[in-house]
Design a protein around this motif. Structure first.
Motif, PDB file in Angstrom:
ATOM      1  N   SER A 148       0.721  -1.111   0.034  1.00  0.00           N
ATOM      2  CA  SER A 148      -0.230  -0.084   0.030  1.00  0.00           C
ATOM      3  C   SER A 148       0.810   1.277   0.010  1.00  0.00           C
ATOM      4  O   SER A 148       1.942   1.252   0.629  1.00  0.00           O
ATOM      5  CB  SER A 148      -0.646   0.114   1.290  1.00  0.00           C
ATOM      6  OG  SER A 148      -1.474   1.400   1.552  1.00  0.00           O
TER       7      SER A 148
ATOM      8  N   HIS B  25      -6.411   8.625   4.045  1.00  0.00           N
ATOM      9  CA  HIS B  25      -7.665   9.027   3.243  1.00  0.00           C
ATOM     10  C   HIS B  25      -7.503   9.162   1.613  1.00  0.00           C
ATOM     11  O   HIS B  25      -7.869  10.437   1.259  1.00  0.00           O
ATOM     12  CB  HIS B  25      -8.327  10.441   3.774  1.00  0.00           C
ATOM     13  CG  HIS B  25      -8.496  10.110   5.355  1.00  0.00           C
ATOM     14  ND1 HIS B  25      -9.470   9.088   5.854  1.00  0.00           N
ATOM     15  CD2 HIS B  25      -7.929  10.570   6.337  1.00  0.00           C
ATOM     16  CE1 HIS B  25      -9.588   9.097   7.276  1.00  0.00           C
ATOM     17  NE2 HIS B  25      -8.478  10.091   7.468  1.00  0.00           N
TER      18      HIS B  25
ATOM     19  N   ALA C   3      -7.309   9.882  -2.078  1.00  0.00           N
ATOM     20  CA  ALA C   3      -8.449  10.366  -3.125  1.00  0.00           C
ATOM     21  C   ALA C   3      -7.578  10.398  -4.320  1.00  0.00           C
ATOM     22  O   ALA C   3      -6.421  10.796  -4.593  1.00  0.00           O
ATOM     23  CB  ALA C   3      -9.110  11.372  -2.708  1.00  0.00           C
TER      24      ALA C   3
ATOM     25  N   ASP D 284      -2.267   3.743  -7.903  1.00  0.00           N
ATOM     26  CA  ASP D 284      -3.611   4.128  -8.077  1.00  0.00           C
ATOM     27  C   ASP D 284      -3.875   5.174  -6.935  1.00  0.00           C
ATOM     28  O   ASP D 284      -4.121   4.647  -5.817  1.00  0.00           O
ATOM     29  CB  ASP D 284      -4.459   2.772  -7.862  1.00  0.00           C
ATOM     30  CG  ASP D 284      -5.864   3.117  -8.391  1.00  0.00           C
ATOM     31  OD1 ASP D 284      -6.262   4.364  -8.311  1.00  0.00           O
ATOM     32  OD2 ASP D 284      -6.531   2.189  -8.294  1.00  0.00           O
TER      33      ASP D 284
ATOM     34  N   ASN E 203      -6.600   6.483  -6.470  1.00  0.00           N
ATOM     35  CA  ASN E 203      -7.898   6.237  -5.898  1.00  0.00           C
ATOM     36  C   ASN E 203      -7.961   5.726  -4.582  1.00  0.00           C
ATOM     37  O   ASN E 203      -8.994   6.033  -3.852  1.00  0.00           O
ATOM     38  CB  ASN E 203      -8.865   5.699  -6.896  1.00  0.00           C
ATOM     39  CG  ASN E 203      -8.688   6.292  -8.511  1.00  0.00           C
ATOM     40  OD1 ASN E 203      -9.733   7.206  -8.577  1.00  0.00           O
ATOM     41  ND2 ASN E 203      -8.342   5.877  -9.388  1.00  0.00           N
ATOM     42  N   ASN E 204      -7.172   4.961  -4.147  1.00  0.00           N
ATOM     43  CA  ASN E 204      -7.295   4.187  -3.119  1.00  0.00           C
ATOM     44  C   ASN E 204      -5.709   3.966  -2.470  1.00  0.00           C
ATOM     45  O   ASN E 204      -5.615   3.355  -1.337  1.00  0.00           O
ATOM     46  CB  ASN E 204      -7.715   2.685  -3.336  1.00  0.00           C
ATOM     47  CG  ASN E 204      -7.154   1.895  -4.330  1.00  0.00           C
ATOM     48  OD1 ASN E 204      -5.943   2.167  -4.444  1.00  0.00           O
ATOM     49  ND2 ASN E 204      -7.708   0.919  -4.899  1.00  0.00           N
TER      50      ASN E 204
ATOM     51  N   SER F  83      -3.026   2.348  -3.278  1.00  0.00           N
ATOM     52  CA  SER F  83      -2.408   0.940  -3.467  1.00  0.00           C
ATOM     53  C   SER F  83      -1.383   1.107  -4.653  1.00  0.00           C
ATOM     54  O   SER F  83      -1.503   1.886  -5.598  1.00  0.00           O
ATOM     55  CB  SER F  83      -3.470  -0.054  -3.776  1.00  0.00           C
ATOM     56  OG  SER F  83      -4.049   0.237  -4.855  1.00  0.00           O
TER      57      SER F  83
END
Length: 326
Positions: free
Chosen positions: A26, A31, A33, A101, A103-104, A106
């Protein structure tokens, strides 16, 4: 006359472990985004952090990335991909092309290739995205890094290939006009589809250039280690040259014509299309923010443009028929 180049293809099977193992890693952004269009991505070379920064200088979020330099990190070039994915030149003598990514938060993958490396200079290590291909600069180094040229990663299947193996590039970028520009003192321009060398641009307005960026019209902007900032037209003719000052390490341009420049003193400068300073933000010297990129839609492949054009033509024809029927 266009010089020939050498092409070498190597499967990334030796690195398939990275695809599976990286899924468990990760980026640890709290948080997380999706990065926002118009902001800047700044890679902190010495601590392996990727920073999303607004044009006003505020830090939006920070991502951690894997270390492939034995505890020293070395996060270099950064480029925006599709759907919030960010691609990075991560490392020096045994680097990986790390895909994050946003978005998350990862890590999607860490792809490598035998012999891929760069000289350990803070301004070296370029990356560019064109459709499903990611290009990275490759330099001659010793102890296994003797290969050089440009390495291309296929995002669909994870395979890698190397071309232009008779050259050693310090930086590269995919211009907003859809061509690939590779820096080795001057700039070699390639067709990213055929990988054919199209021309070489002589950077007569720069001394020891360290970064290049190209806008939609093909105007090329180059920065050097002695404070020189120069603009060249699509044919390579020098249009403008200024002494911006400082040891500049990287540059990028967005579709609105704004330039972003990183320098060795940890400043991020924003300039307008007239090469006039708009804003300057000073970051921590400890972070080594030497590479950057705008968050913007990556350049699509030629076939994507063709499909979009065909679709638009079809919609126009349909609307015309409906008007005639009415």
């Amino acid at each position: 006359m266009t010089k020939p180049f050498h092409f070498q293809k190597i499967s990334s099977s030796l690195f398939k472990y990275a695809l599976g193992a990286a899924l468990a890693v990760s980026a640890l952004a709290s948080h997380a985004a999706a990065v926002q269009n118009g902001n800047l991505l700044v890679s902190d070379l010495s601590n392996g952090k990727l920073r999303e920064m607004g044009q006003d200088g505020r830090t939006v979020q920070v991502f951690d990335t894997p270390d492939f330099a034995d505890g020293f990190h070395s996060l270099r070039g950064v480029a925006m991909g599709e759907k919030g994915v960010v691609h990075m030149f991560n490392g020096t003598f045994t680097p990986r092309m790390t895909s994050l990514d946003s978005n998350n938060g990862s890590i999607k993958s860490n792809l490598g290739m035998n012999g891929w490396s760069t000289v350990n200079n803070i301004s070296y290590g370029g990356i560019g995205v064109y459709g499903n291909s990611v290009f990275v600069s490759d330099m001659f180094t010793y102890s296994g890094g003797e290969a050089s040229g440009i390495v291309m990663f296929n995002l669909k299947n994870g395979e890698s290939s190397r071309f232009a193996t008779n050259r050693s590039y310090t930086d590269l970028t995919v211009g907003r006009n859809g061509l690939l520009y590779a820096l080795n003192g001057n700039v070699d321009v390639y067709d990213p589809n055929s990988l054919r060398l199209l021309k070489t641009i002589n950077l007569s307005g720069n001394y020891d250039a360290r970064g290049v960026a190209v806008d939609r019209s093909g105007n090329l902007f180059a920065v050097d280690m002695y404070g020189g900032l120069a603009q060249y037209d699509a044919q390579g003719a020098l249009k403008k040259q200024i002494n911006f000052g400082g040891f500049m390490t990287d540059i990028d341009v967005n579709d609105q014509g704004m330039l972003a420049i990183a320098d060795r003193s940890s400043n991020i400068s924003l300039l307008n299309s007239n090469l006039e300073l708009v804003q300057r933000h000073s970051l921590s010297y400890r972070d080594s923010p030497y590479h950057l990129a705008f968050v913007q839609t990556p350049v699509p492949e030629a076939e994507t443009w063709a499909m979009l054009g065909a679709g638009l033509s079809g919609l126009i024809a349909l609307a015309r028929r409906r008007r005639q029927q009415a």
